[in-house]
Design an enzyme around this catalytic site. Structure first.
Site, short mmCIF file in Angstrom:
data_model
loop_
_atom_site.label_atom_id
_atom_site.label_comp_id
_atom_site.label_asym_id
_atom_site.label_seq_id
_atom_site.Cartn_x
_atom_site.Cartn_y
_atom_site.Cartn_z
CE LYS A 22 -6.44 -2.85 -1.54
NZ LYS A 22 -5.07 -2.59 -1.06
CG ASN A 23 -4.23 -5.99 0.18
OD1 ASN A 23 -4.11 -5.15 -0.73
ND2 ASN A 23 -4.53 -5.65 1.42
CB CYS A 116 0.92 6.14 2.97
SG CYS A 116 0.13 4.88 3.94
NE ARG A 121 1.65 0.91 4.81
CZ ARG A 121 0.69 0.63 3.93
NH1 ARG A 121 -0.11 1.57 3.50
NH2 ARG A 121 0.55 -0.59 3.47
CG ASP A 306 -6.33 -3.85 5.84
OD1 ASP A 306 -5.74 -2.84 6.25
OD2 ASP A 306 -5.84 -4.62 4.97
NE ARG A 398 -5.06 3.28 -3.59
CZ ARG A 398 -3.91 3.49 -3.01
NH1 ARG A 398 -3.70 4.61 -2.36
NH2 ARG A 398 -2.95 2.60 -3.07
N1 EPU Z 1 7.08 -2.46 8.73
C1 EPU Z 1 8.35 -2.02 9.02
N2 EPU Z 1 9.34 -2.33 8.13
C2 EPU Z 1 9.14 -3.04 6.99
C3 EPU Z 1 7.82 -3.48 6.70
C4 EPU Z 1 6.80 -3.18 7.60
O1 EPU Z 1 8.58 -1.38 10.04
O2 EPU Z 1 10.08 -3.27 6.23
C5 EPU Z 1 5.96 -2.15 9.66
C6 EPU Z 1 4.90 -1.25 9.05
O3 EPU Z 1 5.23 0.12 9.13
C7 EPU Z 1 3.68 -1.61 9.89
C8 EPU Z 1 3.90 -3.10 10.17
O4 EPU Z 1 5.28 -3.35 9.94
O5 EPU Z 1 3.70 -0.91 11.10
C9 EPU Z 1 3.10 -4.05 9.30
O6 EPU Z 1 3.18 -3.64 7.95
P1 EPU Z 1 3.11 -4.64 6.71
O7 EPU Z 1 4.44 -4.63 6.03
O8 EPU Z 1 2.55 -5.95 7.13
O9 EPU Z 1 2.06 -3.89 5.78
P2 EPU Z 1 2.08 -3.90 4.21
O10 EPU Z 1 2.62 -5.19 3.75
O11 EPU Z 1 2.69 -2.64 3.71
C10 EPU Z 1 -0.26 -5.01 3.85
C11 EPU Z 1 -1.54 -4.62 3.15
C12 EPU Z 1 -2.24 -3.53 3.94
C13 EPU Z 1 -2.53 -4.06 5.34
C14 EPU Z 1 -1.21 -4.51 6.01
C15 EPU Z 1 -1.40 -5.13 7.38
C16 EPU Z 1 -1.03 -5.09 0.83
C17 EPU Z 1 -0.77 -4.57 -0.55
N3 EPU Z 1 -1.23 -4.18 1.79
O12 EPU Z 1 0.52 -3.82 3.87
O13 EPU Z 1 -3.46 -3.27 3.28
O14 EPU Z 1 -3.11 -3.06 6.13
O15 EPU Z 1 -0.56 -5.48 5.16
O16 EPU Z 1 -2.24 -6.22 7.30
O17 EPU Z 1 -1.07 -6.29 1.03
C18 EPU Z 1 -5.31 -1.96 2.62
O18 EPU Z 1 -5.64 -2.88 1.86
O19 EPU Z 1 -6.08 -0.98 2.89
C19 EPU Z 1 -4.00 -1.99 3.27
C20 EPU Z 1 -3.43 -0.91 3.81
#
Ligand code: EPU
Length: 419
Positions: A22-23, A116, A121, A306, A398
């Site tokens: 998915k990701n 969320c 996030r 995850d 999802r």
């Molecule tokens: N963060 C910030 N600022 C930003 C971006 C991130 O503070 O601008 C923080 C977040 O709040 C979090 C940390 O950095 O505490 C890491 O977040 P990240 O941005 O890596 O998460 P994401 O990109 O929103 C993806 C996956 C998630 C997975 C995380 C961590 C996708 C679509 N989603 O989310 O997947 O948990 O990386 O590996 O790729 C899931 O599939 O169930 C899922 C939640």
């Protein structure tokens, strides 16, 4: 409203086939925005989030069609550059339209996703990166508006590792003037898959999979033609199911090299995992033989957040105390209260869960709160004595393709009911 009814205690055995990730699929779908023409993506999983992203692309004016696990995206006539709140609020990954839209059209209006279930996030790092590349960023009525005639290459150092932030910046930078360097970049296999897909389109990206990614801007990209990597989290979830039911399952079509830290921890807990032709064979320990094991979630190649919920479930029936530390999201222990209703003994202090192994879990009505929490409840229900009813399984839909069919084929007693 659908629920899952699970009669626990059945040993899972047989072969399960892993679906596309998915990701990886979600950012690669938005990468199609970068070209003009018909892109083709293979090994797309059949999931709610994929349908939501298809809807998002259609709102932008793309033609999206899916046949089996193959998808075509026609971006010949993209008419809108706006990702509306109605869709972004249902799926945060919609924010992955931001980078490609600004890169190709010099304009994007994308709703801010908001918090969320698992944490606040924010997307401040995505916006910081775009600003560094010369975009003008403003906020209006809950929307981010990013404009730039043409982005310029820049060095962007992320304060903390962000997966979708790295992906958005990689896509933004493909058309930037000059070279962009992403420092402290995410190393997740999904980031590498996106880089490979973009390179097939004609992008010049190197270093994906390391902490420094370099992107040399180009003038034009062709439509993409790419097959999505297998889902490492789905694989890990099936490892947990096989392990806790004392099962014997051959997981086919997965990538072992994407699961090193996960496999290591399951082995430490007493699960036998061997590489066999075409996959991983998982043999669960006998009842009472699961060893307590500590984990700390960290960005790839560390133990993935995850997989935290699913691993905790195995530890609930281990012979001792395990400590589980969550370092990525501030609110990712929502499953713990539900697991305690099934007889687990878990205490939470700040970001650490102390799991004291009990002899067995008992079936109960439980409620899913997010995608991976839902998966952990299924793992628990499969191992528990008696019947469980899992509510709010739309979270599960999802991110897991045909989960109950796959479990049924392995001998699990699981059924979807409408109530
Ligand atoms: N963060 C910030 N600022 C930003 C971006 C991130 O503070 O601008 C923080 C977040 O709040 C979090 C940390 O950095 O505490 C890491 O977040 P990240 O941005 O890596 O998460 P994401 O990109 O929103 C993806 C996956 C998630 C997975 C995380 C961590 C996708 C679509 N989603 O989310 O997947 O948990 O990386 O590996 O790729 C899931 O599939 O169930 C899922 C939640």
């Amino acid at each position: 409203m659908y629920k899952l009814l699970v009669n626990g205690g059945k040993r899972l055995a047989g072969v399960v086939e892993i679906s596309g990730a998915k990701n990886a699929a979600l950012p690669i779908m938005t990468a199609a925005i970068l070209s003009k023409g018909v892109s083709t993506i293979y090994n797309i999983p059949d999931l709610k989030d994929i349908r939501t992203m298809s809807e998002m692309l259609r709102i932008l004016g793309a033609g999206v069609s899916i046949e089996g696990n193959s998808m075509t995206i026609n971006t010949e006539d993209l008419s809108s550059k706006e990702a509306p709140y109605e869709l972004v609020k249902t799926m945060r990954a919609s924010v992955l339209t931001l980078g490609p839209l600004v890169a190709r059209f010099g304009y994007a209006k994308v709703s801010l996703p908001g918090g969320c279930a698992i944490g606040a996030r924010p997307i401040n790092l995505h916006l910081m990166g775009l600003e560094k590349m010369g975009a003008d960023i403003s906020l209006s009525q809950g929307y981010v508006i990013a404009t730039a005639k043409r982005l310029s290459g820049a060095t962007i150092c992320f304060d903390l590792i962000t997966v979708t932030g790295t992906e958005n910046m990689m896509m933004a930078a493909v058309y930037a003037k000059g070279k962009t360097v992403l420092e402290n970049a995410a190393r997740e296999p999904e980031v590498v898959d996106l880089a490979e897909a973009l390179n097939k389109m004609g992008a010049k990206i190197s270093g994906a999979g390391t902490t420094v990614i370099e992107i040399e801007g180009v003038d034009e990209l062709r439509p993409l033609n790419h097959s999505i990597i297998p889902d490492r989290i789905e694989t890990g979830t099936f490892i947990a199911m096989a392990a806790i039911t004392g099962g014997d399952v051959l997981i086919k079509g997965c990538r072992q090299d994407h699961l090193t830290s996960v496999v290591e921890k399951f082995r430490e807990s007493g699960v036998t995992i061997t590489e066999e032709a075409g996959g991983l064979r998982v043999v669960g320990p006998k009842r009472g033989m699961i060893r307590p094991t500590d984990i700390t979630t960290t960005p790839y190649p560390g133990f993935p957040t995850d997989m935290q919920a699913q691993f905790i479930v195995l530890m609930t029936v281990a012979g001792g105390v395990s400590l589980v530390k969550e370092t990525i999201f501030e609110n990712r222990f929502m499953h713990v209260a539900e697991l305690c209703r099934m007889g687990a003994n878990i205490e939470i202090e700040e970001n650490i869960a102390m799991v004291r192994g009990v002899e067995r879990l008992f079936g109960a009505p439980v409620m899913a709160t997010d995608l991976r929490a839902s998966a952990s409840l299924v793992v628990a229900a499969l191992a528990a004595e008696g019947q469980s009813v899992i509510d709010r399984i739309y979270h599960l839909d999802r991110g897991y393709e045909k989960m109950e069919d796959k479990i049924s084929k392995l001998g699990g007693d699981i059924r979807r009911i409408k109530e």
